[in-house]
Scaffold this motif. Structure first.
Motif, PDB file in Angstrom:
ATOM      1  N   THR A 235      63.288  67.641  29.137  1.00 42.86           N
ATOM      2  CA  THR A 235      63.656  68.527  30.174  1.00 42.86           C
ATOM      3  C   THR A 235      64.315  69.604  29.911  1.00 42.86           C
ATOM      4  O   THR A 235      64.884  70.552  30.733  1.00 42.86           O
ATOM      5  CB  THR A 235      64.243  67.441  31.401  1.00 42.86           C
ATOM      6  OG1 THR A 235      65.649  67.301  30.727  1.00 42.86           O
ATOM      7  CG2 THR A 235      63.622  66.648  31.807  1.00 42.86           C
TER       8      THR A 235
ATOM      9  N   ARG B 191      64.312  72.133  37.854  1.00 46.76           N
ATOM     10  CA  ARG B 191      63.827  71.123  38.756  1.00 46.76           C
ATOM     11  C   ARG B 191      63.408  69.984  37.678  1.00 46.76           C
ATOM     12  O   ARG B 191      62.420  70.182  36.866  1.00 46.76           O
ATOM     13  CB  ARG B 191      62.805  71.485  39.719  1.00 46.76           C
ATOM     14  CG  ARG B 191      62.391  70.332  40.505  1.00 46.76           C
ATOM     15  CD  ARG B 191      61.361  71.083  41.717  1.00 46.76           C
ATOM     16  NE  ARG B 191      60.669  69.969  42.470  1.00 46.76           N
ATOM     17  CZ  ARG B 191      61.395  69.464  43.614  1.00 46.76           C
ATOM     18  NH1 ARG B 191      62.529  69.938  43.815  1.00 46.76           N
ATOM     19  NH2 ARG B 191      60.699  68.372  44.301  1.00 46.76           N
TER      20      ARG B 191
ATOM     21  N   ASP C 225      61.629  66.111  38.195  1.00 45.21           N
ATOM     22  CA  ASP C 225      61.237  65.157  39.305  1.00 45.21           C
ATOM     23  C   ASP C 225      60.222  64.357  38.910  1.00 45.21           C
ATOM     24  O   ASP C 225      60.057  64.238  37.548  1.00 45.21           O
ATOM     25  CB  ASP C 225      60.584  66.072  40.527  1.00 45.21           C
ATOM     26  CG  ASP C 225      59.648  66.806  40.285  1.00 45.21           C
ATOM     27  OD1 ASP C 225      58.995  66.678  39.191  1.00 45.21           O
ATOM     28  OD2 ASP C 225      59.617  67.957  40.826  1.00 45.21           O
ATOM     29  N   GLU C 226      59.497  63.513  39.445  1.00 47.00           N
ATOM     30  CA  GLU C 226      58.780  62.743  39.101  1.00 47.00           C
ATOM     31  C   GLU C 226      57.489  63.058  38.270  1.00 47.00           C
ATOM     32  O   GLU C 226      56.926  62.424  37.378  1.00 47.00           O
ATOM     33  CB  GLU C 226      58.015  61.788  40.316  1.00 47.00           C
ATOM     34  CG  GLU C 226      57.068  62.641  41.163  1.00 47.00           C
ATOM     35  CD  GLU C 226      56.632  61.835  42.473  1.00 47.00           C
ATOM     36  OE1 GLU C 226      55.748  62.122  42.950  1.00 47.00           O
ATOM     37  OE2 GLU C 226      57.233  60.594  42.799  1.00 47.00           O
ATOM     38  N   LYS C 227      57.068  64.529  38.290  1.00 52.56           N
ATOM     39  CA  LYS C 227      56.120  65.078  37.497  1.00 52.56           C
ATOM     40  C   LYS C 227      56.323  65.041  36.145  1.00 52.56           C
ATOM     41  O   LYS C 227      55.519  64.826  35.053  1.00 52.56           O
ATOM     42  CB  LYS C 227      55.847  66.483  37.812  1.00 52.56           C
ATOM     43  CG  LYS C 227      55.399  66.729  39.330  1.00 52.56           C
ATOM     44  CD  LYS C 227      55.140  68.118  39.766  1.00 52.56           C
ATOM     45  CE  LYS C 227      54.556  68.286  41.057  1.00 52.56           C
ATOM     46  NZ  LYS C 227      54.418  69.811  41.374  1.00 52.56           N
ATOM     47  N   ASP C 228      57.740  65.092  35.950  1.00 50.29           N
ATOM     48  CA  ASP C 228      58.141  64.979  34.314  1.00 50.29           C
ATOM     49  C   ASP C 228      58.083  63.570  33.977  1.00 50.29           C
ATOM     50  O   ASP C 228      57.515  63.307  32.733  1.00 50.29           O
ATOM     51  CB  ASP C 228      59.766  65.379  34.417  1.00 50.29           C
ATOM     52  CG  ASP C 228      60.112  66.683  34.518  1.00 50.29           C
ATOM     53  OD1 ASP C 228      59.447  67.785  33.900  1.00 50.29           O
ATOM     54  OD2 ASP C 228      60.505  67.017  35.656  1.00 50.29           O
TER      55      ASP C 228
ATOM     56  N   LYS D 144      60.990  56.808  37.638  1.00 45.90           N
ATOM     57  CA  LYS D 144      60.867  57.493  38.739  1.00 45.90           C
ATOM     58  C   LYS D 144      61.861  57.143  39.637  1.00 45.90           C
ATOM     59  O   LYS D 144      62.490  58.230  40.349  1.00 45.90           O
ATOM     60  CB  LYS D 144      59.402  57.318  39.295  1.00 45.90           C
ATOM     61  CG  LYS D 144      58.166  57.906  38.625  1.00 45.90           C
ATOM     62  CD  LYS D 144      56.919  57.835  39.431  1.00 45.90           C
ATOM     63  CE  LYS D 144      55.880  58.632  38.620  1.00 45.90           C
ATOM     64  NZ  LYS D 144      54.733  58.692  39.622  1.00 45.90           N
TER      65      LYS D 144
ATOM     66  N   ILE E 140      65.257  58.956  38.550  1.00 45.15           N
ATOM     67  CA  ILE E 140      65.179  60.292  38.707  1.00 45.15           C
ATOM     68  C   ILE E 140      65.109  60.775  40.248  1.00 45.15           C
ATOM     69  O   ILE E 140      66.010  61.673  40.850  1.00 45.15           O
ATOM     70  CB  ILE E 140      63.869  60.838  38.329  1.00 45.15           C
ATOM     71  CG1 ILE E 140      63.898  60.558  36.715  1.00 45.15           C
ATOM     72  CG2 ILE E 140      63.746  62.360  38.536  1.00 45.15           C
ATOM     73  CD1 ILE E 140      65.120  61.288  35.826  1.00 45.15           C
ATOM     74  N   GLU E 141      64.252  60.213  41.198  1.00 42.47           N
ATOM     75  CA  GLU E 141      64.388  60.264  42.617  1.00 42.47           C
ATOM     76  C   GLU E 141      65.537  60.235  43.220  1.00 42.47           C
ATOM     77  O   GLU E 141      65.914  61.071  44.219  1.00 42.47           O
ATOM     78  CB  GLU E 141      63.200  59.608  43.240  1.00 42.47           C
ATOM     79  CG  GLU E 141      61.890  60.050  42.757  1.00 42.47           C
ATOM     80  CD  GLU E 141      60.758  59.139  43.400  1.00 42.47           C
ATOM     81  OE1 GLU E 141      61.221  58.148  43.952  1.00 42.47           O
ATOM     82  OE2 GLU E 141      59.527  59.372  42.998  1.00 42.47           O
TER      83      GLU E 141
ATOM     84  N   GLU F 279      71.001  66.293  42.732  1.00 43.48           N
ATOM     85  CA  GLU F 279      70.732  67.387  41.915  1.00 43.48           C
ATOM     86  C   GLU F 279      71.690  68.012  41.265  1.00 43.48           C
ATOM     87  O   GLU F 279      71.517  68.283  40.165  1.00 43.48           O
ATOM     88  CB  GLU F 279      70.219  68.503  42.920  1.00 43.48           C
ATOM     89  CG  GLU F 279      69.151  68.169  43.287  1.00 43.48           C
ATOM     90  CD  GLU F 279      67.764  68.082  42.450  1.00 43.48           C
ATOM     91  OE1 GLU F 279      67.638  68.678  41.611  1.00 43.48           O
ATOM     92  OE2 GLU F 279      67.042  67.250  42.991  1.00 43.48           O
TER      93      GLU F 279
ATOM     94  N   LYS G 178      71.655  65.692  38.108  1.00 36.98           N
ATOM     95  CA  LYS G 178      70.504  65.904  37.007  1.00 36.98           C
ATOM     96  C   LYS G 178      70.996  67.163  36.308  1.00 36.98           C
ATOM     97  O   LYS G 178      70.749  67.147  35.177  1.00 36.98           O
ATOM     98  CB  LYS G 178      69.582  66.487  37.972  1.00 36.98           C
ATOM     99  CG  LYS G 178      68.616  65.053  38.457  1.00 36.98           C
ATOM    100  CD  LYS G 178      67.474  65.743  39.488  1.00 36.98           C
ATOM    101  CE  LYS G 178      66.848  64.419  40.217  1.00 36.98           C
ATOM    102  NZ  LYS G 178      65.549  64.996  40.993  1.00 36.98           N
TER     103      LYS G 178
END
Length: 209
Positions: A45, A84, A86-89, A116, A119-120, A124, A127
């Protein structure tokens, strides 16, 4: 030289030789080292912004509290975190795992779902702290590689991140700067190069149980 000799050789370079630049091979080594840094969950990330343009780097001196290393070094490395995460990573990471290792979904899916969820459910602000800690791991790795390769560097926290981001328009890339690492070669008249390292003894810093 042993690895310890290399680490004793390095120091936070205060004055760079403006006439010397890293070779393409040396720069590639640093890029590869950054990319190979061990990071939490294997998620990458972080991004490394490499700034070579002298004119651009001159603009960064005011937002770096007047420290000329950012412009006088061969290159300026900026360690950035994603704005950002998120789950895409997570999806992208496991897609690479599946492709490179040919690991079946039946094995990957439990780990993927757990990651996931982690992370979710992470606020923030946490993170941001978590990602920033990863950047420090990458910084340490880069500094060690620099020492081994005979490349001088100066780790820097002393800058104004929001202004750095504005000047370089990092927001357009979804990034925020967190650390700087000017890299190059020490000037022959940098008096700090000959200073003896001031460190506690091993008996003061190591506890053996």
């Amino acid at each position: 030289m042993t690895i310890i000799d290399h680490l004793k050789w390095r120091y936070a370079t205060k004055k760079f030789d403006t006439s010397r630049v890293l070779s393409d091979e040396q720069l590639l080594i640093l890029k590869e080292a950054f990319n190979l840094t061990a990071l939490s969950y294997g998620l990458q990330t972080l991004k490394l912004v490499v700034v070579e343009d002298k004119a651009v780097r001159e603009k960064l001196i005011p937002v770096s509290y007047g420290q000329r290393q950012v412009a006088d070094a061969s290159h300026l490395l900026i360690l950035c975190i994603q704005n950002r995460i998120d789950e895409k990573d997570v999806d992208q990471h496991f897609d690479k795992v599946k492709t490179l290792r040919n690991t079946p979904d039946s094995i990957l899916e439990p780990f993927k779902s757990q990651m996931k969820s982690t992370i979710e459910n992470m606020p923030e602000d946490k993170k941001t702290v978590w990602a920033t800690k990863q950047a420090y791991i990458a910084l340490g790795n880069l500094m060690t590689v620099c020492a081994v390769e005979g490349i001088d560097c100066c780790p820097m926290e002393g800058f104004i991140p929001k202004e750095m981001d504005r000047v370089l328009e990092l927001g357009q890339h979804g990034l925020s700067s967190v650390l700087l690492l000017p890299v190059g070669f020490r000037a022959t008249d940098d008096m700090f190069a000959d200073f003896k390292k001031v460190r506690k003894s091993l008996s003061e810093t190591i506890i053996e149980l």
